[in-house]
Design an enzyme around this catalytic site. Structure first.
Site, PDB file in Angstrom:
ATOM      1  N   TYR A  57       3.973   0.825  13.925  1.00 46.28           N
ATOM      2  CA  TYR A  57       5.022   1.006  12.917  1.00 46.28           C
ATOM      3  C   TYR A  57       6.240   0.149  13.275  1.00 46.28           C
ATOM      4  O   TYR A  57       7.023   0.494  14.167  1.00 46.28           O
ATOM      5  CB  TYR A  57       5.430   2.470  12.798  1.00 46.28           C
ATOM      6  CG  TYR A  57       4.314   3.411  12.415  1.00 46.28           C
ATOM      7  CD1 TYR A  57       3.132   2.941  11.848  1.00 46.28           C
ATOM      8  CD2 TYR A  57       4.436   4.786  12.620  1.00 46.28           C
ATOM      9  CE1 TYR A  57       2.110   3.814  11.498  1.00 46.28           C
ATOM     10  CE2 TYR A  57       3.422   5.662  12.269  1.00 46.28           C
ATOM     11  CZ  TYR A  57       2.258   5.171  11.713  1.00 46.28           C
ATOM     12  OH  TYR A  57       1.243   6.025  11.372  1.00 46.28           O
ATOM     13  N   GLN A 192      -5.831  13.422  12.771  1.00 48.95           N
ATOM     14  CA  GLN A 192      -4.821  13.104  11.750  1.00 48.95           C
ATOM     15  C   GLN A 192      -5.491  12.307  10.641  1.00 48.95           C
ATOM     16  O   GLN A 192      -6.041  11.240  10.883  1.00 48.95           O
ATOM     17  CB  GLN A 192      -3.661  12.305  12.360  1.00 48.95           C
ATOM     18  CG  GLN A 192      -2.576  12.022  11.345  1.00 48.95           C
ATOM     19  CD  GLN A 192      -1.370  11.294  11.922  1.00 48.95           C
ATOM     20  OE1 GLN A 192      -0.804  10.420  11.273  1.00 48.95           O
ATOM     21  NE2 GLN A 192      -0.971  11.640  13.140  1.00 48.95           N
ATOM     22  N   TYR A 220      -1.498  13.097   6.834  1.00 49.29           N
ATOM     23  CA  TYR A 220      -0.563  12.041   6.453  1.00 49.29           C
ATOM     24  C   TYR A 220      -0.765  11.663   4.985  1.00 49.29           C
ATOM     25  O   TYR A 220      -1.787  11.977   4.390  1.00 49.29           O
ATOM     26  CB  TYR A 220      -0.674  10.817   7.369  1.00 49.29           C
ATOM     27  CG  TYR A 220      -1.918   9.968   7.266  1.00 49.29           C
ATOM     28  CD1 TYR A 220      -2.040   8.976   6.291  1.00 49.29           C
ATOM     29  CD2 TYR A 220      -2.965  10.098   8.181  1.00 49.29           C
ATOM     30  CE1 TYR A 220      -3.176   8.165   6.210  1.00 49.29           C
ATOM     31  CE2 TYR A 220      -4.089   9.296   8.121  1.00 49.29           C
ATOM     32  CZ  TYR A 220      -4.190   8.322   7.133  1.00 49.29           C
ATOM     33  OH  TYR A 220      -5.308   7.525   7.059  1.00 49.29           O
ATOM     34  N   ARG A 244       3.052  -0.560  -1.751  1.00 49.66           N
ATOM     35  CA  ARG A 244       2.689   0.443  -2.751  1.00 49.66           C
ATOM     36  C   ARG A 244       2.431  -0.156  -4.131  1.00 49.66           C
ATOM     37  O   ARG A 244       1.814   0.488  -4.979  1.00 49.66           O
ATOM     38  CB  ARG A 244       3.786   1.507  -2.827  1.00 49.66           C
ATOM     39  CG  ARG A 244       3.839   2.383  -1.583  1.00 49.66           C
ATOM     40  CD  ARG A 244       5.007   3.333  -1.608  1.00 49.66           C
ATOM     41  NE  ARG A 244       6.275   2.610  -1.484  1.00 49.66           N
ATOM     42  CZ  ARG A 244       7.471   3.201  -1.490  1.00 49.66           C
ATOM     43  NH1 ARG A 244       7.545   4.515  -1.628  1.00 49.66           N
ATOM     44  NH2 ARG A 244       8.569   2.502  -1.367  1.00 49.66           N
ATOM     45  N   GLY A 294       7.470  11.597   5.491  1.00 48.53           N
ATOM     46  CA  GLY A 294       8.310  10.473   5.853  1.00 48.53           C
ATOM     47  C   GLY A 294       9.701  10.609   5.271  1.00 48.53           C
ATOM     48  O   GLY A 294       9.901  11.215   4.215  1.00 48.53           O
ATOM     49  N   ARG A 296      13.369   8.115   4.984  1.00 45.25           N
ATOM     50  CA  ARG A 296      14.062   6.869   5.296  1.00 45.25           C
ATOM     51  C   ARG A 296      15.560   7.061   5.491  1.00 45.25           C
ATOM     52  O   ARG A 296      16.267   6.149   5.894  1.00 45.25           O
ATOM     53  CB  ARG A 296      13.810   5.856   4.178  1.00 45.25           C
ATOM     54  CG  ARG A 296      12.348   5.457   4.063  1.00 45.25           C
ATOM     55  CD  ARG A 296      12.025   4.852   2.714  1.00 45.25           C
ATOM     56  NE  ARG A 296      12.613   3.532   2.528  1.00 45.25           N
ATOM     57  CZ  ARG A 296      11.966   2.379   2.706  1.00 45.25           C
ATOM     58  NH1 ARG A 296      10.698   2.397   3.081  1.00 45.25           N
ATOM     59  NH2 ARG A 296      12.550   1.227   2.497  1.00 45.25           N
ATOM     60  N   GLN A 300      16.626  12.552   2.551  1.00 47.79           N
ATOM     61  CA  GLN A 300      15.194  12.784   2.396  1.00 47.79           C
ATOM     62  C   GLN A 300      14.676  13.708   3.491  1.00 47.79           C
ATOM     63  O   GLN A 300      13.827  14.567   3.245  1.00 47.79           O
ATOM     64  CB  GLN A 300      14.447  11.455   2.428  1.00 47.79           C
ATOM     65  CG  GLN A 300      14.690  10.582   1.209  1.00 47.79           C
ATOM     66  CD  GLN A 300      14.009   9.227   1.314  1.00 47.79           C
ATOM     67  OE1 GLN A 300      13.398   8.904   2.330  1.00 47.79           O
ATOM     68  NE2 GLN A 300      14.122   8.423   0.265  1.00 47.79           N
TER      69      GLN A 300
END
Length: 327
Positions: A57, A192, A220, A244, A294, A296, A300
């Site tokens: 990541y 996971q 996830y 995306r 998640g 950012r 959130q």
């Protein structure tokens, strides 16, 4: 917040766990460093004690920012989950299984799945340095590597547990057959995997297997990378380099929007957002231990944590599931 033990271990995780893929920046159109660090602080301040990351990541950036964010915090109250087995720096010398070409600054970077004993030991040392800690609570194989015997990978994990560098070990994206093979050498804590309202394939095999064998499931992409927040249908502009743009094309977007419109009144009755409703539904599914969410930025992160502030009745769950069956 709620907390659950992971599989057959004594490792207790927050049911909503901070997923740190997006704060790494790569594949997500970038992210501001301070926003990323504030998102971690906000999660911790609102009962989220577990953080899931990976060396891949941001090519180490996500781990580094987590290390910076938890500096000065009580480490014993934070669970760090990271991974190994994706190599992008050429240190595998052509070994392993080619995965895909990532991009950074317009350059293609070949990424390999590589889970040899030597590579695992090397990656753990690098992760410990980036995270600024002397142990990892849960170390997970990121993706299966067909070129390395599963037994070799598990033996390396067993050594790391004995050395105290990791508390427990798990995998990611493993099939039931691979879990069975791995458990011959080392009893895994968890697997996971991808799971969401739009992707429930694990209910056919992995979920029953995990329940029967007291193995944890960490989920996830419960929000399908933001699609199930409903925001895409109102603010559908994504940055050009956001992965995306292609990812969402696999879904019938009209049906997804119709479904979200039907369940949104439940969220409104709870004083919750669609995102929180989707997360809460996910936490209540059989066999699911932990749900990665998640964030950012701080806002959130707080919203994710508050997804555990309400419950869903059986009648509400039945309604949601009936609508899902129409997709």
């Amino acid at each position: 917040m709620e907390y659950r033990k992971l599989g057959n271990t004594d490792l207790e995780l927050s049911v909503i766990t901070h997923g740190a893929f997006a704060i790494g920046g790569n594949m997500w159109g970038g992210n501001e460093k301070q926003d990323s660090i504030h998102s971690i602080h906000a999660s911790l301040d609102h009962g989220v004690t577990s953080i899931d990351t990976a060396p891949f990541y941001g090519f180490g950036l996500s781990e580094e920012m987590i290390g910076e964010a938890i500096k000065g915090k009580d480490r014993s109250k934070i669970q760090l989950l990271t991974k190994f087995g994706l190599v992008w720096d050429g240190s595998n010398n052509g070994k392993g299984e080619f995965f895909f070409d990532a991009e950074e600054d317009g350059k293609k970077i070949p990424v390999y799945k590589f889970a040899s004993k030597e590579n695992i030991i090397k990656e753990v040392e690098e992760s410990l340095k980036r995270l600024k800690t002397d142990y990892i609570d849960l170390l997970q194989l990121h993706w299966p590597d067909s070129t390395t015997p599963i037994g070799e990978t598990m033996e390396a994990l067993e050594i790391l547990i004995q050395q105290g560098k990791i508390r427990t070990a798990g995998v990611s994206n493993y099939s039931v057959e691979q879990m069975e093979e791995a458990n011959k050498t080392l009893k895994l804590a968890s697997n996971q995997v991808s799971y969401s309202m739009l992707n429930r394939a694990i209910e056919n095999d992995l979920a029953p297997y995990s329940l029967e064998n007291n193995s944890g499931i960490i989920v996830y992409s419960p929000m399908e990378r933001g699609l199930l927040t409903g925001k895409y249908f109102k603010e559908s502009q994504l940055k050009e380099n956001d992965h995306r743009n292609g990812y969402f094309s696999q879904f019938d977007l009209h049906k997804v929007k119709t479904f979200l419109d039907k369940i949104e009144p439940i969220a409104q009755e709870k004083g919750a957002t669609l995102s929180q409703l989707v997360l809460r539904w996910t936490t209540l599914q059989p066999a699911i231990t932990v749900v990665l969410a998640g964030a950012r930025n701080a806002q959130q992160a707080i919203e994710n944590a508050k997804a555990l502030s309400f419950d869903l009745s059986q009648e509400e769950l039945n309604f949601i599931n009936a609508e899902l069956a129409q997709l």
